[in-house]
Design a protein around this motif. Structure first.
Motif, short mmCIF file in Angstrom:
data_model
loop_
_atom_site.label_atom_id
_atom_site.label_comp_id
_atom_site.label_asym_id
_atom_site.label_seq_id
_atom_site.Cartn_x
_atom_site.Cartn_y
_atom_site.Cartn_z
N SER A 11 32.88 47.06 36.35
CA SER A 11 33.68 47.58 37.45
C SER A 11 34.08 49.02 37.20
N GLU A 63 30.91 47.09 41.02
CA GLU A 63 31.55 45.95 41.74
C GLU A 63 32.27 46.46 42.99
N TYR A 69 36.63 40.72 40.14
CA TYR A 69 35.44 40.20 39.47
C TYR A 69 35.32 38.69 39.53
N GLY A 344 36.41 46.57 32.28
CA GLY A 344 36.08 47.37 33.46
C GLY A 344 37.16 48.40 33.75
N THR A 347 38.91 46.57 37.62
CA THR A 347 38.84 45.11 37.61
C THR A 347 39.28 44.51 38.95
#
Length: 377
Positions: A11, A63, A69, A344, A347
């Motif tokens: 991400s 993402e 996620y 990430g 996130t």
């Protein structure tokens, strides 16, 4: 000189336009679906371009289109409604003034976490196919040769979208594994690598199972891996990455289970690549677990240690990145180490401790540190 490849957990920061569209959808507001798709396509292209410019070898779509996620599955699968209990991690409960500060400062993400209240079934892979098309088009445009796409593991879905339908945890995990199997296979069939995000193998110890002993928790984590490996049964391990973490938040983390105790569980995953935290102050010392248990690392595993933190705006010096990489190179060899991030940078949509420009500065330092380590080989 050997070139050490670079990647990250997946991400990346989203633009405000992307966040506005995602939350409009999340909150059931009216929005222009075609404009949504154009925004996501443009944002993925920009995200891939920035990764390439920073020197990242193995890129993702950031993402971009997902609310988070794990909970994105509620939009792509049936069986979810209502709301799941919110369990603050045990370490934050131990420091209530800090937990209150996080909540009042907006540091605790708020978004829908429905319960599983009916049979889990796929609504089709239309949204996934859009994500795949956006990433592959961006890679072709900006010259990225390798890409991966994130997907939630059965275990992490069960952590955030808790069960109120199936007879047991095992049966819920089995249902999730069967439902997610096609998503995983679709990603790999597209030519991308698949990354499974598995904080359930560590984070859930102090978030959902704090009443258990470490031994009892490891049995549950092993059950999560069994479900995951079933879902991966038709996919070559060489196409799979698995990421384990203890929660991508700045906090005391004094309740984190040790890497040593979940090491075997991580190594059991049907994944060629394993990504794990080794930069933040609570887990930086655990590189020694890999050193001391070198003979227990399967020969087919490639290590992707997090050599930059994702909860601080300090930009790691390339020399520090190189030193962190060299520890793992000394253990398994340069051909089995890729430079990565602890977790990430985005996130949850709309939340992130690290400024977007600084996130890419960290990835640039990741590249520079990997080059330093390569020069010294």
């Amino acid at each position: 000189m050997s070139r050490i490849k670079t990647s990250h957990v997946g991400s990346l920061p989203r633009t405000q336009d992307v966040v506005d569209f995602i939350f409009a959808r999340e909150q059931g507001k009216t929005y222009d679906a075609e404009a949504f798709d154009r925004c996501m396509s443009d944002a993925v292209s920009a995200t891939v371009k920035k990764q390439v410019e920073a020197g990242v070898d193995i890129v993702s779509d950031g993402e971009t289109s997902k609310i988070s996620y794990a909970t994105y599955v509620k939009d792509r699968y049936t069986g979810f409604s209502g709301d799941s209990p919110r369990n603050a991690p045990q370490d934050l409960q131990m420091f209530p003034s800090f937990l209150e500060r996080l909540a009042s400062d907006g540091g605790t993400p708020t978004y829908a976490r429905p319960m599983c209240t009916d049979e889990v079934k796929s609504k089709g892979q239309g949204e996934l196919q859009k994500d795949i098309a956006n990433l592959k088009a961006a890679m072709a445009l900006h010259g990225a040769m390798e890409g991966f796409m994130n997907a939630a593991s059965p275990g992490v879905i069960s952590l955030f979208l808790q069960n109120d339908f199936y007879a047991s945890r095992a049966s819920y995990l089995s249902a999730l594994a069967h439902a997610m199997k096609d998503e995983y296979e679709t990603i790999v069939a597209s030519g991308l690598n698949l990354q499974l995000d598995c904080p359930d193998l560590a984070l859930s110890r102090h978030m959902l199972f704090s009443d258990l002993s470490d031994r009892e928790f490891v049995k549950i984590a092993d059950m999560h891996v069994e479900a995951l490996n079933f879902a991966l049964s038709e996919i070559p391990a060489e196409k799979v990455r698995v990421h384990i973490c203890w929660g991508n938040y700045e906090g005391p983390h004094v309740c984190d289970i040790s890497m040593d105790k979940v090491f075997n569980t991580l190594m059991k995953t049907k994944a060629h690549y394993v990504l794990f935290e080794t930069s933040n102050p609570r887990h930086a010392h655990e590189w020694t677990v890999f050193r001391d248990r070198k003979n227990e690392i399967p020969d087919d595993k490639i290590l992707i240690p997090g050599v930059v933190d994702t909860t601080t705006n300090f930009v790691e010096h390339p020399e520090l990145v190189a030193q962190r990489l060299e520890r793992f190179i000394d253990i398994v060899g340069a051909d089995r180490v890729i430079a990565g991030s602890d977790c990430g940078f985005g996130t949850f949509a709309g939340y992130g401790a690290v400024d977007p420009e600084i996130a890419y500065a960290k990835l640039k330092s990741l590249r520079e540190g990997a080059d330093l380590a390569g020069e010294r080989l």
